[in-house]
Design a protein around this motif. Structure first.
Motif, PDB file in Angstrom:
ATOM      1  N   GLY A 167       1.199  -8.190  -2.026  1.00  0.00           N
ATOM      2  CA  GLY A 167       2.185  -9.219  -1.975  1.00  0.00           C
ATOM      3  C   GLY A 167       1.850 -10.088  -0.583  1.00  0.00           C
ATOM      4  N   GLY A 205      -2.418 -13.849  -1.927  1.00  0.00           N
ATOM      5  CA  GLY A 205      -3.352 -14.839  -1.524  1.00  0.00           C
ATOM      6  C   GLY A 205      -4.503 -14.245  -1.551  1.00  0.00           C
ATOM      7  N   LYS A 206      -4.938 -12.875  -1.011  1.00  0.00           N
ATOM      8  CA  LYS A 206      -6.178 -12.218  -1.215  1.00  0.00           C
ATOM      9  C   LYS A 206      -6.513 -11.756  -2.437  1.00  0.00           C
ATOM     10  N   GLU A 244       1.649  -3.848  -4.947  1.00  0.00           N
ATOM     11  CA  GLU A 244       2.629  -4.174  -4.065  1.00  0.00           C
ATOM     12  C   GLU A 244       3.896  -3.313  -4.182  1.00  0.00           C
ATOM     13  N   ARG A 256       7.994  -9.000  -4.306  1.00  0.00           N
ATOM     14  CA  ARG A 256       6.538  -9.573  -3.926  1.00  0.00           C
ATOM     15  C   ARG A 256       5.519  -9.357  -4.953  1.00  0.00           C
ATOM     16  N   ASP A 279       4.334   2.366  -4.660  1.00  0.00           N
ATOM     17  CA  ASP A 279       4.216   2.677  -3.206  1.00  0.00           C
ATOM     18  C   ASP A 279       2.550   2.977  -2.951  1.00  0.00           C
ATOM     19  N   GLY A 280       1.858   1.862  -1.975  1.00  0.00           N
ATOM     20  CA  GLY A 280       0.483   2.042  -1.929  1.00  0.00           C
ATOM     21  C   GLY A 280       0.369   3.523  -1.424  1.00  0.00           C
ATOM     22  N   ASP A 337      -4.571  -4.585   3.026  1.00  0.00           N
ATOM     23  CA  ASP A 337      -4.126  -5.672   4.048  1.00  0.00           C
ATOM     24  C   ASP A 337      -2.582  -5.233   4.691  1.00  0.00           C
TER      25      ASP A 337
HETATM   26  C1  LIG Z   1       0.242  -8.448   5.082  1.00  0.00           C
HETATM   27  S1  LIG Z   1       1.167  -8.365   3.588  1.00  0.00           S
HETATM   28  C2  LIG Z   1      -0.365  -8.376   2.534  1.00  0.00           C
HETATM   29  C3  LIG Z   1      -0.651  -9.886   2.147  1.00  0.00           C
HETATM   30  C4  LIG Z   1      -1.681 -10.104   1.193  1.00  0.00           C
HETATM   31  N1  LIG Z   1      -2.744  -9.238   1.111  1.00  0.00           N
HETATM   32  C5  LIG Z   1      -1.891 -11.432   0.831  1.00  0.00           C
HETATM   33  O1  LIG Z   1      -3.200 -11.780   1.074  1.00  0.00           O
HETATM   34  O2  LIG Z   1      -1.309 -12.363   0.344  1.00  0.00           O
HETATM   35  C6  LIG Z   1       1.483  -6.644   3.283  1.00  0.00           C
HETATM   36  C7  LIG Z   1       2.176  -6.207   2.222  1.00  0.00           C
HETATM   37  O3  LIG Z   1       2.129  -4.957   2.110  1.00  0.00           O
HETATM   38  C8  LIG Z   1       3.459  -4.623   1.469  1.00  0.00           C
HETATM   39  N2  LIG Z   1       3.868  -3.219   1.529  1.00  0.00           N
HETATM   40  C9  LIG Z   1       4.478  -2.775   2.548  1.00  0.00           C
HETATM   41  N3  LIG Z   1       4.393  -1.328   2.528  1.00  0.00           N
HETATM   42  C10 LIG Z   1       3.847  -1.129   1.270  1.00  0.00           C
HETATM   43  C11 LIG Z   1       3.636   0.150   0.733  1.00  0.00           C
HETATM   44  N4  LIG Z   1       3.786   1.292   1.045  1.00  0.00           N
HETATM   45  N5  LIG Z   1       2.775   0.190  -0.265  1.00  0.00           N
HETATM   46  C12 LIG Z   1       2.361  -1.154  -0.891  1.00  0.00           C
HETATM   47  N6  LIG Z   1       2.526  -2.246  -0.128  1.00  0.00           N
HETATM   48  C13 LIG Z   1       3.175  -2.245   0.741  1.00  0.00           C
HETATM   49  C14 LIG Z   1       4.547  -5.536   1.909  1.00  0.00           C
HETATM   50  O4  LIG Z   1       5.658  -5.494   1.017  1.00  0.00           O
HETATM   51  C15 LIG Z   1       3.598  -6.752   2.008  1.00  0.00           C
HETATM   52  O5  LIG Z   1       3.773  -7.722   0.744  1.00  0.00           O
END
Ligand SMILES: C[S@@+](CC[C@H](N)C(=O)[O-])C[C@H]1O[C@@H](n2cnc3c(N)ncnc32)[C@H](O)[C@@H]1O
Length: 537
Positions: free
Chosen positions: A336, A339-340, A359, A364, A390-391, A408
Motif C-alpha cells: 500500500g 506505487g511500486k 497489504e 490501503r 499481515d506480511g 518496502d
Molecule cells: C512504505 S509503505 C509501502 C509503499 C508502497 N510499496 C508503494 O510503493 O506505494 C509501507 C506499507 O506497509 C504496510 N504495512 C505495515 N505493516 C505491515 C504488515 N505487518 N504487513 C504488511 N504490510 C504492512 C503499511 O500499511 C504501508 O502501506
C-alpha cells in the motif's frame, strides 16, 4: 497499449535533468492574482479589504495542520475546492502554506528576534500562524514588502479581530529589514575564538537555520557518515540535504511499461500543461511535467501515475538483480498504496510473471487495487492478485514460493520530507522503537517466502541507519541462509549510472539524485526453507 518497453530492456530517457528543484507551481512573486483576474493593489487600502482567498486557504491549512492532525497533502485540495481557489492562486496558496510549515523553526527563530518584550509562545496560536505566513512571503517567496505586510495584517484582522494587527505589522516590518541571507547569519550566531564548531553545535545551528528537528539532522548526518563522508564533505552534504528537504519537488510521473509509452505520456502532458516535460534523470519510465497530473487520461486510467524516481528505480533494481532458475513469481509484501506494485504488476504482465501484492491495512489494499486496476483481473494465468493480510505471516504461509520479493517496509519516511511539509514535526525518535521490530519481522518473513536462489529487496523511504543497514545487518546475523548482494550493481543495470552510488547498500539522496532518500539492500536466499527456520529459531 503501446509497443512493449520493458524495464529490463528499456533505455534511459534522456540526459541528466540537473539543476535544483523548482518552485512549486510557478506561483507569482508579487502576490497572487485575484480570481476575478484583477491585480492585487499591494498595501493601499488593504487594511479594510477582505484577505484574498489564497492567503485564507494557506492560513486554514496551517491551522488544520498545526492545531489538529491534518495531513497537508490531503487537507489542501479540500480547502482549495471549498474556497474556490484554483490556477495560479492555488499554486500561490500551496507554496505559501507548505513553505511556512516546512520552515516553521527558521521563521519562529526570526520572529522571536523581532518581537520586543514578548515571548513567541505567549502569542495566540492563530496570530503566530499568520506571522509565519507573513515571514514566508517576505523571506521565502519574495512578495514585495508592502504587499506581504499589508495582506498579512489584513489576514490577522480577519481571523483575530483588530487586536493583534499592530504587533503583526511591527514584527513583519522588522523581519523585512534584513534579507534571508542576513537573517541566516544572525541565526547561525557569532562564534568566538578559533575553536572549530563541534558536531553538536553544528546540529543545533542547522536545526534552526534549515528548520529540522535536531534528531533528524543528527540522523541525516549519521546516514551520510555511514557512506564514509567526513569533515568538510560531510558538513557540505549535510547542509545540502537539509536544503533539498526544504525545496518542493515537482511531481514525477511514471509511464507504466506496456501500458503507456513514456514518449506518448510526454506528448499527453505537453498538450495538457502547455509546458515541455523533462525526461527522467534515472528511470526510463519517468518524466517531470507541469500541470495537474490528475487531468491526464493516462493517469486516470492507471497506465501512468505520480511516482518519485527513487521509488521507480528501487523497484526496477529488484527486477534487474541476477537470478538463476525460474523468475515468474513475484511478491510485494507491503504494497500500500501501490506505487511500486503498479510498476511491478505492469512488468509482470509483460514478462509472463505473477505478482501477489500484499497489504495489511484494508483501506490501503483498496488503494493497491486502484493502482493495479489496468492489470488486475485479467483472464488466465499468471495473475496479478491483491491480498489483505499481515506480511509477517506470509513467510510461514507460503514458504519458498517466490522468486523475487519486495519489502518496502513501513518506516519514518525521513527520506520524503520535501513532499510532506509537516512530517518532520510529527515524527518522533520513539517511532523507531515500534518500527524497528516490525521491519526485522517483515524482512525475515520475506526471506522465508523467497525460494533458495531468489532475491529480496529491502527498501525504506528513509536514510536513518536504524531502519536501513542496521535492520539488514541484524537479520543477516541471525540467518545462515542469506547473503547480501551488491545493490549498486543491480541499480546500475536497472537505470542509475552514478559513480557515487557504491554498494553493497544503495542510499539515494535528494540533494544528489533529485529523488527521495530511498534505501535499497538486496539479499539472496542460499538454503532450503527448513534450514532458515532452524536458523531463526
Ligand atoms: C512504505 S509503505 C509501502 C509503499 C508502497 N510499496 C508503494 O510503493 O506505494 C509501507 C506499507 O506497509 C504496510 N504495512 C505495515 N505493516 C505491515 C504488515 N505487518 N504487513 C504488511 N504490510 C504492512 C503499511 O500499511 C504501508 O502501506
Amino acid at each position: 497499449m503501446t509497443d512493449r518497453q520493458s524495464p529490463r530492456s528499456g533505455q534511459r530517457g534522456g540526459g541528466p535533468r540537473g539543476g535544483s528543484p523548482q518552485r512549486e507551481g510557478g506561483a507569482p512573486r508579487g502576490g497572487a492574482q485575484r480570481r476575478d483576474g484583477g491585480q492585487r493593489r499591494g498595501g493601499q487600502g488593504a487594511q479594510h479589504k477582505r484577505p484574498d482567498p489564497a492567503r485564507m486557504a494557506a492560513f486554514e491549512l496551517q491551522r488544520r495542520v498545526n492545531a489538529g492532525d491534518a495531513y497537508a497533502n490531503l487537507a489542501l485540495p479540500e480547502i482549495l475546492r471549498d474556497r474556490r481557489v484554483s490556477g495560479r492562486d492555488a499554486a500561490f496558496a500551496t507554496e505559501l502554506a507548505y513553505g511556512a510549515l516546512r520552515l516553521r523553526a527558521r521563521y519562529d527563530a526570526i520572529l522571536s528576534r523581532c518581537l520586543t518584550g514578548r515571548e513567541l509562545g505567549g502569542l495566540d496560536a492563530e496570530v503566530l500562524d499568520v506571522m509565519r505566513l507573513g515571514a514566508h512571503q517576505l523571506l521565502g517567496m519574495r512578495v514585495p514588502v508592502h504587499a506581504a505586510v499589508s495582506e498579512t495584517v489584513g489576514l490577522a484582522r480577519a481571523v483575530s479581530g483588530p487586536g493583534p494587527t499592530g504587533i503583526v505589522n511591527a514584527v513583519l516590518r522588522a523581519v523585512a529589514e534584513k534579507p534571508l541571507e542576513e537573517w541566516l547569519e544572525v541565526l547561525a550566531g557569532e562564534r568566538s575564538g578559533d575553536e572549530p564548531e563541534s558536531t553538536d553545535e553544528q546540529i543545533t545551528r542547522l536545526a534552526v537555520t534549515e528548520s529540522h528537528p535536531e534528531w533528524i539532522v543528527r540522523a541525516l548526518r549519521q546516514g551520510l557518515a555511514a557512506e564514509g563522508l567526513t569533515g568538510e564533505d560531510l558538513s557540505a552534504e549535510l547542509a545540502a540535504v537539509l536544503a533539498a528537504n526544504n525545496a518542493p519537488p515537482r511531481p514525477t510521473l511514471v509511464a507504466r511499461p506496456g501500458l503507456v509509452h513514456v514518449e506518448d505520456l510526454a506528448a499527453e502532458t505537453a498538450k495538457e500543461s502547455g509546458t515541455a516535460p523533462v525526461p527522467g534523470r534515472w528511470s526510463p519510465f519517468a518524466l517531470t511535467a507541469g500541470g495537474d497530473p490528475a487531468r491526464l487520461a493516462s493517469v486516470r486510467s492507471g497506465a501512468a501515475g505520480v511516482q518519485d524516481e527513487g521509488s521507480q528505480v528501487v523497484a526496477l533494481a529488484l527486477l534487474s538483480a541476477e537470478l538463476d532458475g525460474p523468475d515468474s513469481r513475484w511478491l510485494d509484501l507491503c504494497a500500500g498504496p501501490g506505487g511500486k506494485a503498479a510498476l511491478l504488476g505492469a512488468t509482470a504482465l509483460q514478462e509472463g510473471a505473477s505478482l501477489l501484492a500484499n497489504e495489511v491495512a484494508p483501506h490501503r489494499s483498496e488503494l493497491v487495487r486502484g493502482a493495479l486496476r489496468p492489470v488486475l483481473d485479467r483472464p488466465g494465468e499468471p495473475a496479478v492478485v491483491v491480498r489483505t493480510g499481515d506480511g509477517r505471516e506470509l513467510g510461514e504461509e507460503l514458504p519458498g514460493e517466490f522468486d523475487r520479493v519486495l519489502v518496502d517496509a513501513p518506516c519514518t519516511g525521513l527520506g520524503a520530507l520535501r513532499r510532506r511539509p509537516e512530517a518532520r514535526w510529527r515524527r518522533q525518535p520513539s517511532d523507531l522503537s515500534t518500527l524497528g521490530p516490525l521491519q526485522r519481522e517483515l524482512l525475515t518473513s520475506a526471506l522465508d517466502a523467497v525460494r533458495p536462489g531468489g532475491v529480496v529487496a529491502y527498501v525504506t523511504c528513509s536514510p536513518h541507519i536504524a531502519e536501513t543497514r542496521l535492520v539488514v545487518e541484524d537479520v543477516l546475523r541471525r540467518r545462515e541462509d542469506v547473503e547480501l548482494i551488491d545493490a549498486a550493481v543491480a541499480l546500475r543495470d536497472a537505470a542509475v549510472e552514478d559513480p557515487r552510488v557504491v554498494g553493497p547498500y544503495v542510499q539515494l539522496w535528494p540533494h544528489r539524485h533529485g529523488t527521495d532518500a530511498m534505501f535499497l539492500a538486496l539479499l539472496r536466499r542460499t538454503e532450503e526453507p527448513a534450514a532458515s527456520s532452524a536458523a531463526r529459531g
